[in-house]
Design a protein around this motif. Structure first.
Motif, PDB file in Angstrom:
ATOM      1  N   ALA A  13       0.830  -1.201   0.000  1.00 45.75           N
ATOM      2  CA  ALA A  13       0.000   0.000   0.000  1.00 45.75           C
ATOM      3  C   ALA A  13       0.869   1.258   0.000  1.00 45.75           C
ATOM      4  O   ALA A  13       0.551   2.244  -0.673  1.00 45.75           O
ATOM      5  CB  ALA A  13      -0.919   0.003   1.216  1.00 45.75           C
ATOM      6  N   LYS A  14       1.969   1.230   0.753  1.00 42.30           N
ATOM      7  CA  LYS A  14       2.871   2.382   0.811  1.00 42.30           C
ATOM      8  C   LYS A  14       3.518   2.636  -0.545  1.00 42.30           C
ATOM      9  O   LYS A  14       3.652   3.779  -0.979  1.00 42.30           O
ATOM     10  CB  LYS A  14       3.941   2.146   1.877  1.00 42.30           C
ATOM     11  CG  LYS A  14       3.409   2.233   3.308  1.00 42.30           C
ATOM     12  CD  LYS A  14       4.495   1.927   4.327  1.00 42.30           C
ATOM     13  CE  LYS A  14       3.938   1.964   5.749  1.00 42.30           C
ATOM     14  NZ  LYS A  14       4.968   1.597   6.745  1.00 42.30           N
ATOM     15  N   ILE A  15       3.940   1.546  -1.199  1.00 41.05           N
ATOM     16  CA  ILE A  15       4.566   1.679  -2.519  1.00 41.05           C
ATOM     17  C   ILE A  15       3.560   2.252  -3.517  1.00 41.05           C
ATOM     18  O   ILE A  15       3.877   3.159  -4.290  1.00 41.05           O
ATOM     19  CB  ILE A  15       5.084   0.315  -3.005  1.00 41.05           C
ATOM     20  CG1 ILE A  15       6.234  -0.162  -2.108  1.00 41.05           C
ATOM     21  CG2 ILE A  15       5.537   0.396  -4.461  1.00 41.05           C
ATOM     22  CD1 ILE A  15       6.682  -1.584  -2.384  1.00 41.05           C
ATOM     23  N   ARG A  16       2.338   1.729  -3.481  1.00 44.67           N
ATOM     24  CA  ARG A  16       1.295   2.210  -4.393  1.00 44.67           C
ATOM     25  C   ARG A  16       0.959   3.659  -4.128  1.00 44.67           C
ATOM     26  O   ARG A  16       0.788   4.469  -5.058  1.00 44.67           O
ATOM     27  CB  ARG A  16       0.040   1.339  -4.243  1.00 44.67           C
ATOM     28  CG  ARG A  16      -1.132   1.762  -5.120  1.00 44.67           C
ATOM     29  CD  ARG A  16      -2.294   0.780  -5.015  1.00 44.67           C
ATOM     30  NE  ARG A  16      -2.685   0.563  -3.638  1.00 44.67           N
ATOM     31  CZ  ARG A  16      -3.436   1.418  -2.929  1.00 44.67           C
ATOM     32  NH1 ARG A  16      -3.845   2.561  -3.479  1.00 44.67           N
ATOM     33  NH2 ARG A  16      -3.775   1.151  -1.682  1.00 44.67           N
ATOM     34  N   ALA A  17       0.880   4.041  -2.829  1.00 46.55           N
ATOM     35  CA  ALA A  17       0.560   5.414  -2.460  1.00 46.55           C
ATOM     36  C   ALA A  17       1.649   6.379  -2.927  1.00 46.55           C
ATOM     37  O   ALA A  17       1.361   7.488  -3.380  1.00 46.55           O
ATOM     38  CB  ALA A  17       0.378   5.517  -0.950  1.00 46.55           C
ATOM     39  N   LYS A  18       2.884   5.921  -2.842  1.00 50.45           N
ATOM     40  CA  LYS A  18       3.997   6.757  -3.286  1.00 50.45           C
ATOM     41  C   LYS A  18       3.927   6.996  -4.786  1.00 50.45           C
ATOM     42  O   LYS A  18       4.162   8.109  -5.270  1.00 50.45           O
ATOM     43  CB  LYS A  18       5.322   6.075  -2.923  1.00 50.45           C
ATOM     44  CG  LYS A  18       6.544   6.941  -3.160  1.00 50.45           C
ATOM     45  CD  LYS A  18       7.800   6.256  -2.660  1.00 50.45           C
ATOM     46  CE  LYS A  18       9.028   7.131  -2.891  1.00 50.45           C
ATOM     47  NZ  LYS A  18      10.267   6.443  -2.419  1.00 50.45           N
ATOM     48  N   GLU A  19       3.549   5.937  -5.527  1.00 48.91           N
ATOM     49  CA  GLU A  19       3.450   6.056  -6.986  1.00 48.91           C
ATOM     50  C   GLU A  19       2.272   6.939  -7.383  1.00 48.91           C
ATOM     51  O   GLU A  19       2.337   7.678  -8.364  1.00 48.91           O
ATOM     52  CB  GLU A  19       3.286   4.665  -7.604  1.00 48.91           C
ATOM     53  CG  GLU A  19       4.528   3.791  -7.472  1.00 48.91           C
ATOM     54  CD  GLU A  19       4.279   2.370  -7.939  1.00 48.91           C
ATOM     55  OE1 GLU A  19       3.093   2.026  -8.147  1.00 48.91           O
ATOM     56  OE2 GLU A  19       5.265   1.607  -8.084  1.00 48.91           O
ATOM     57  N   GLY A  21       0.832   9.174  -5.347  1.00 46.03           N
ATOM     58  CA  GLY A  21       0.851  10.463  -4.666  1.00 46.03           C
ATOM     59  C   GLY A  21      -0.320  10.660  -3.713  1.00 46.03           C
ATOM     60  O   GLY A  21      -0.755  11.788  -3.466  1.00 46.03           O
ATOM     61  N   GLY A  22      -0.850   9.557  -3.164  1.00 53.41           N
ATOM     62  CA  GLY A  22      -1.978   9.648  -2.234  1.00 53.41           C
ATOM     63  C   GLY A  22      -1.635   9.065  -0.883  1.00 53.41           C
ATOM     64  O   GLY A  22      -0.464   8.883  -0.538  1.00 53.41           O
ATOM     65  N   LYS A  23      -2.658   8.762  -0.099  1.00 51.71           N
ATOM     66  CA  LYS A  23      -2.453   8.186   1.220  1.00 51.71           C
ATOM     67  C   LYS A  23      -2.289   6.666   1.122  1.00 51.71           C
ATOM     68  O   LYS A  23      -2.808   6.032   0.214  1.00 51.71           O
ATOM     69  CB  LYS A  23      -3.631   8.510   2.134  1.00 51.71           C
ATOM     70  CG  LYS A  23      -3.736   9.998   2.476  1.00 51.71           C
ATOM     71  CD  LYS A  23      -4.869  10.232   3.473  1.00 51.71           C
ATOM     72  CE  LYS A  23      -4.944  11.701   3.852  1.00 51.71           C
ATOM     73  NZ  LYS A  23      -6.036  11.955   4.835  1.00 51.71           N
ATOM     74  N   ALA A  24      -1.599   6.092   2.113  1.00 49.59           N
ATOM     75  CA  ALA A  24      -1.301   4.659   2.118  1.00 49.59           C
ATOM     76  C   ALA A  24      -2.419   3.875   2.799  1.00 49.59           C
ATOM     77  O   ALA A  24      -2.246   3.326   3.884  1.00 49.59           O
ATOM     78  CB  ALA A  24       0.040   4.400   2.806  1.00 49.59           C
ATOM     79  N   LEU A  25      -3.583   3.858   2.174  1.00 47.79           N
ATOM     80  CA  LEU A  25      -4.689   3.069   2.703  1.00 47.79           C
ATOM     81  C   LEU A  25      -4.636   1.667   2.095  1.00 47.79           C
ATOM     82  O   LEU A  25      -4.563   1.522   0.881  1.00 47.79           O
ATOM     83  CB  LEU A  25      -6.036   3.726   2.361  1.00 47.79           C
ATOM     84  CG  LEU A  25      -6.286   5.102   2.994  1.00 47.79           C
ATOM     85  CD1 LEU A  25      -7.590   5.685   2.478  1.00 47.79           C
ATOM     86  CD2 LEU A  25      -6.324   4.991   4.509  1.00 47.79           C
ATOM     87  N   VAL A  26      -4.643   0.671   2.955  1.00 42.40           N
ATOM     88  CA  VAL A  26      -4.572  -0.715   2.484  1.00 42.40           C
ATOM     89  C   VAL A  26      -5.877  -1.075   1.774  1.00 42.40           C
ATOM     90  O   VAL A  26      -6.965  -0.863   2.290  1.00 42.40           O
ATOM     91  CB  VAL A  26      -4.327  -1.678   3.665  1.00 42.40           C
ATOM     92  CG1 VAL A  26      -4.313  -3.130   3.172  1.00 42.40           C
ATOM     93  CG2 VAL A  26      -3.008  -1.346   4.358  1.00 42.40           C
ATOM     94  N   LYS A  27      -5.740  -1.642   0.577  1.00 47.64           N
ATOM     95  CA  LYS A  27      -6.920  -2.000  -0.213  1.00 47.64           C
ATOM     96  C   LYS A  27      -7.671  -3.171   0.407  1.00 47.64           C
ATOM     97  O   LYS A  27      -7.079  -4.135   0.883  1.00 47.64           O
ATOM     98  CB  LYS A  27      -6.511  -2.391  -1.631  1.00 47.64           C
ATOM     99  CG  LYS A  27      -6.384  -1.236  -2.599  1.00 47.64           C
ATOM    100  CD  LYS A  27      -6.137  -1.766  -3.997  1.00 47.64           C
ATOM    101  CE  LYS A  27      -6.030  -0.624  -5.007  1.00 47.64           C
ATOM    102  NZ  LYS A  27      -5.764  -1.138  -6.365  1.00 47.64           N
ATOM    103  N   ARG A  28      -8.983  -3.056   0.379  1.00 48.25           N
ATOM    104  CA  ARG A  28      -9.859  -4.156   0.782  1.00 48.25           C
ATOM    105  C   ARG A  28     -10.885  -4.356  -0.319  1.00 48.25           C
ATOM    106  O   ARG A  28     -11.235  -3.413  -1.011  1.00 48.25           O
ATOM    107  CB  ARG A  28     -10.548  -3.846   2.116  1.00 48.25           C
ATOM    108  CG  ARG A  28      -9.579  -3.816   3.291  1.00 48.25           C
ATOM    109  CD  ARG A  28     -10.232  -3.294   4.551  1.00 48.25           C
ATOM    110  NE  ARG A  28      -9.323  -3.309   5.681  1.00 48.25           N
ATOM    111  CZ  ARG A  28      -8.401  -2.384   5.922  1.00 48.25           C
ATOM    112  NH1 ARG A  28      -8.270  -1.361   5.100  1.00 48.25           N
ATOM    113  NH2 ARG A  28      -7.607  -2.476   6.963  1.00 48.25           N
ATOM    114  N   ASP A  29     -11.345  -5.589  -0.459  1.00 49.67           N
ATOM    115  CA  ASP A  29     -12.314  -5.866  -1.523  1.00 49.67           C
ATOM    116  C   ASP A  29     -13.210  -7.030  -1.109  1.00 49.67           C
ATOM    117  O   ASP A  29     -12.851  -7.832  -0.240  1.00 49.67           O
ATOM    118  CB  ASP A  29     -11.575  -6.211  -2.822  1.00 49.67           C
ATOM    119  CG  ASP A  29     -12.469  -6.085  -4.054  1.00 49.67           C
ATOM    120  OD1 ASP A  29     -13.631  -5.640  -3.895  1.00 49.67           O
ATOM    121  OD2 ASP A  29     -12.010  -6.424  -5.152  1.00 49.67           O
TER     122      ASP A  29
END
Length: 217
Positions: A13-19, A21-29
């Motif tokens: 989530a942190k890596i995705r958020a960095k890419e 440019g948003g917050k590091a919210l862990v995806k749930r589905d």
């Protein structure tokens, strides 16, 4: 019941958020939708009876019925008349019945659907499109033509395809192993109407209990 799970780690989530440019919210589905006809857990099932999911569809004058137990992989189709529906439902005793909005509004079945309303799942008419249903069946069994599976009518194709579509939706694309459909031919088996079946107390007593039935004995 919708089952939701975390589908990525906090690090991902942190890596995705960095890419992004948003917050590091862990995806749930939602990973699965559990209905009474799509149970597979051993501790939720009665090992002595099938957990049938049924689909009933009428196309013109044809009535097609498809029945699947996803916990065992059993798959049956029947060609019937509208008058046969109550008898076939009584025979299989499904835990859930999938029907279209149009069929729900059929006046000749209004009382029957009302009595069995706790079993019904209503789907939009477009989910019963015969071309889409045929495509789903060919994809499921990796075949070029439905003729290799046996005899189908337009109604039974629609019912079978809608059932596979429903299982695909609830299992989020992870359809379990399902046998090729077996056509039940009415001329080869003894037919018992719903009232007679109840009065004979074969599977359940008149009170709906297993204890005291022929099968229990």
């Amino acid at each position: 019941v919708a089952i939701c799970e975390q589908v990525e780690t906090p690090e991902e989530a942190k890596i995705r958020a960095k890419e992004e440019g948003g917050k590091a919210l862990v995806k749930r589905d939602v990973v699965r939708i559990v209905t009474q006809g799509t149970l597979t857990e051993d501790n939720q099932l009665d090992h002595r009876t099938n957990n049938y999911l049924m689909c009933v569809h009428i196309s013109a004058v044809q009535t097609g019925i498809a029945v699947i137990d996803i916990s065992t992989g059993d798959f049956y189709i029947e060609h019937a008349t509208i008058d046969d529906i109550p008898h076939i439902v009584e025979r299989y005793a499904p835990k859930e019945i999938l029907i279209s909005e149009k069929l729900q509004q059929d006046p000749s079945l209004a009382e029957f659907w009302h009595i069995n309303r706790h079993l019904l799942t209503i789907w939009v008419d477009s989910r019963f499109n015969v071309d889409n249903s045929e495509r789903l069946l060919r994809k499921q069994y990796s075949i070029d033509s439905l003729s290799s599976l046996g005899e189908f009518t337009t109604a039974s194709v629609s019912a079978s395809g809608a059932l596979l579509d429903y299982i695909d939706l609830t299992q989020k694309g992870k359809i379990p192993y399902i046998e090729k459909p077996r056509l039940i031919e009415h001329e080869t088996v003894l037919q018992i109407d719903a009232a007679t079946r109840r009065n004979l107390e074969i599977n359940r007593t008149m009170n709906g209990e297993k204890k005291g039935s022929l099968l229990h004995t």
